[in-house]
Design an enzyme around this catalytic site. Structure first.
Site, PDB file in Angstrom:
ATOM      1  CG  HIS A  93      -0.348  -0.063   2.426  1.00  0.00           C
ATOM      2  ND1 HIS A  93      -0.018   1.194   3.327  1.00  0.00           N
ATOM      3  CD2 HIS A  93       0.097  -0.992   3.375  1.00  0.00           C
ATOM      4  CE1 HIS A  93       0.431   0.828   4.339  1.00  0.00           C
ATOM      5  NE2 HIS A  93       0.418  -0.315   4.669  1.00  0.00           N
ATOM      6  CG  ASP A  95      -2.679   4.198   2.854  1.00  0.00           C
ATOM      7  OD1 ASP A  95      -2.107   2.992   2.410  1.00  0.00           O
ATOM      8  OD2 ASP A  95      -3.504   4.203   3.945  1.00  0.00           O
ATOM      9  CG  ASP A 124       3.140   0.023   7.531  1.00  0.00           C
ATOM     10  OD1 ASP A 124       2.372  -0.508   6.853  1.00  0.00           O
ATOM     11  OD2 ASP A 124       2.455   0.486   8.859  1.00  0.00           O
ATOM     12  CD  GLU A 158      -2.981  -1.454   5.724  1.00  0.00           C
ATOM     13  OE1 GLU A 158      -2.766  -2.273   6.268  1.00  0.00           O
ATOM     14  OE2 GLU A 158      -2.225  -0.391   6.129  1.00  0.00           O
ATOM     15  CD  GLU A 159      -0.964   2.388   7.589  1.00  0.00           C
ATOM     16  OE1 GLU A 159      -1.469   1.949   8.736  1.00  0.00           O
ATOM     17  OE2 GLU A 159       0.076   1.891   7.400  1.00  0.00           O
ATOM     18  CG  ASP A 184      -0.723  -7.109   2.157  1.00  0.00           C
ATOM     19  OD1 ASP A 184       0.203  -6.412   1.641  1.00  0.00           O
ATOM     20  OD2 ASP A 184      -1.911  -6.605   2.600  1.00  0.00           O
ATOM     21  CG  HIS A 427       1.543   2.641  12.637  1.00  0.00           C
ATOM     22  ND1 HIS A 427       0.136   2.211  12.722  1.00  0.00           N
ATOM     23  CD2 HIS A 427       1.968   2.182  11.449  1.00  0.00           C
ATOM     24  CE1 HIS A 427      -0.353   1.716  11.686  1.00  0.00           C
ATOM     25  NE2 HIS A 427       0.485   1.681  10.592  1.00  0.00           N
TER      26      HIS A 427
END
Length: 454
Positions: A93, A95, A124, A158-159, A184, A427
């Protein structure tokens, strides 16, 4: 840019290839594609810029693969193989989450310092996205035709549990595509995965916890802060939070975790090796060991509750008329959303605390450890010979959970070496990826595609 010496013999050795792949990741990390649940707060220009830059960096991929736009900025590429009997989906992903904390190097700089690429999204999940694209670009330049159709599904929200992955599944279903396997983000070549374990573990997620979010809400009269009453909304909410924190759900050790520890046994602390090796027979003892080993191992054993947001009065001298707490729940395989709701109601034990379900997802089905898993395992063994390939239950959520509707083999693995500090940076602040680790990830995807069976 200086690359570290002593790269393993399987890795690429052409300096131009190094520079090209790394510079592409840098260019895309510099674009702040931050997603938000409120579409009005999304910088769509940044996402537009990302797609333009992706096309500029990977011209052959964009020229030779069929592209379908999905949702606002999602991408679904189709690479025709020699056969379409067992198609494969590779996912990532574009984003990222917002930037928080104090970073050693600016979060969107893509700076390379001491052989490490710094920036939001390196792990990520732009690292995987660029590694997949670079592997495909390189194979296309060599006129490689994969044995099976390959689909690249790149989500854009996705986030925030957005709709891009759902729409990609709908598009594949419309085309009657039933993937042999889907891969994934998720696992990694994880060092320091468990206290005392000496070898890195190449963890492949066979399943992932379900994600459910609740809001605990208490209503009241409100009023002037000079005349508070007992058990007002904030106090009642605080009591509910403490009760929930003190009363976790019962732990369990599902089969993927048992197999993980069986494989780790030769590399674990001597006193625990018999426990690991006989994990199936000694589940209660293993479960207690995991619970005592820290937050990461403990999360492998149970449904977790994290209070993540709080709101109350808009002013210091006003008693809250409404107090709310957001609770993010990761549901262990074997538990259900219904079990979780029953547990919260029972533990809070207060009819004045209302439960509002914001989102709910059951745990994903457990994927089989058959020939598709063995292909991933073998590819890990070649590129990361020091690692122990193993299944596990993924604690976080990925877009791949939606692909279980059309595929029974959904796996989660990012082919990068990651330390415990790196995993903690996801994150959080100081997210970073080693240059060598990134390049080995590119090679891993190349080998995986080259070895798809006919």
């Amino acid at each position: 840019m200086t690359l570290r010496e002593g790269r393993p013999p399987h890795a690429c050795t052409h300096a131009g290839t190094h520079d090209r792949a790394v510079e592409k990741l840098q260019a895309l990390v510099r674009i702040p594609t931050v997603s938000d649940r409120d579409p009005a707060l999304v910088d769509t220009a940044a996402f537009d810029q990302f797609l333009e830059e992706l096309a500029r960096q990977f011209p052959v991929l964009h020229e030779r693969l069929q592209l379908t736009r999905v949702d606002t900025h999602g991408l679904l590429f189709h690479w025709r193989g020699a056969s379409n009997a067992r198609p494969v989906v590779l996912m990532a992903h574009l984003d990222v989450v917002p930037v928080e904390g104090t970073w050693r190097h600016p979060a969107f700089s893509g700076a390379i310092v001491d052989g490490v690429i710094w920036g939001r999204g390196t792990l990520d999940d732009k690292g995987s996205l660029v590694a997949i694209c670079e592997a495909v670009e390189s194979l296309l330049e060599r006129d490689v035709v994969p044995a099976q159709d390959v689909w690249l599904s790149f989500g854009c929200n996705e986030e925030v549990s957005g709709s891009a992955a759902v729409l990609a599944v709908e598009e594949l279903r419309r085309r009657d595509v039933r993937p042999w396997f889907v891969l994934d983000e998720g696992g990694a070549v994880a060092s320091e995965a468990f206290p005392g374990v000496t070898a890195p573990i190449g963890v492949i997620g066979l399943t992932e916890k379900g994600v459910t979010s609740l809001e605990l809400r208490v209503e009241g009269r409100g009023g002037h802060a000079s005349t508070p009453s007992r058990m007002g909304p904030t106090a009642r909410l605080a009591r509910a939070i403490v009760r929930l924190d003190r009363s976790p759900m019962a732990p369990r050790t599902p089969p993927p975790t048992i197999e993980l520890f069986r494989r780790m046994a030769p590399h674990g602390p001597l006193p625990l090796r018999p426990v690991f090796a006989n994990a199936a027979r000694l589940k209660p003892l293993l479960t207690r060991a995991l619970l005592a080993a820290g937050p990461e191992p403990a999360a492998m054993t149970r449904t977790t509750f994290a209070v993540t947001t709080l709101s109350g009065s808009p002013a210091l001298n006003v008693i809250a008329a409404t107090a709310k707490a957001g609770v993010n729940i990761r549901i262990m395989v074997g538990d259900t959303v219904s079990d979780v709701l029953d547990h919260v109601r029972s533990v809070v034990a207060d009819d004045e605390v209302h439960l509002d379900v914001v989102e709910q997802n059951e745990p994903s089905p457990v994927s089989p450890m058959d020939d598709a898993f063995e292909l991933l395992e073998a590819t890990i063994g070649e590129v990361f010979p020091e690692a122990v390939p193993s299944p596990y239950v993924m604690m976080a959520a990925t877009d791949s959970r939606f692909f279980t509707e059309i595929c029974e083999r959904v796996y989660r693995f990012a082919p990068f070496r990651m330390t415990k500090a790196q995993r903690e940076a996801i994150h959080s602040f100081d997210e970073h990826l080693g240059v060598d680790a990134f390049l080995d990830g590119v090679r891993w995807y190349e080998l995986l595609i080259e070895r798809l069976p006919r």
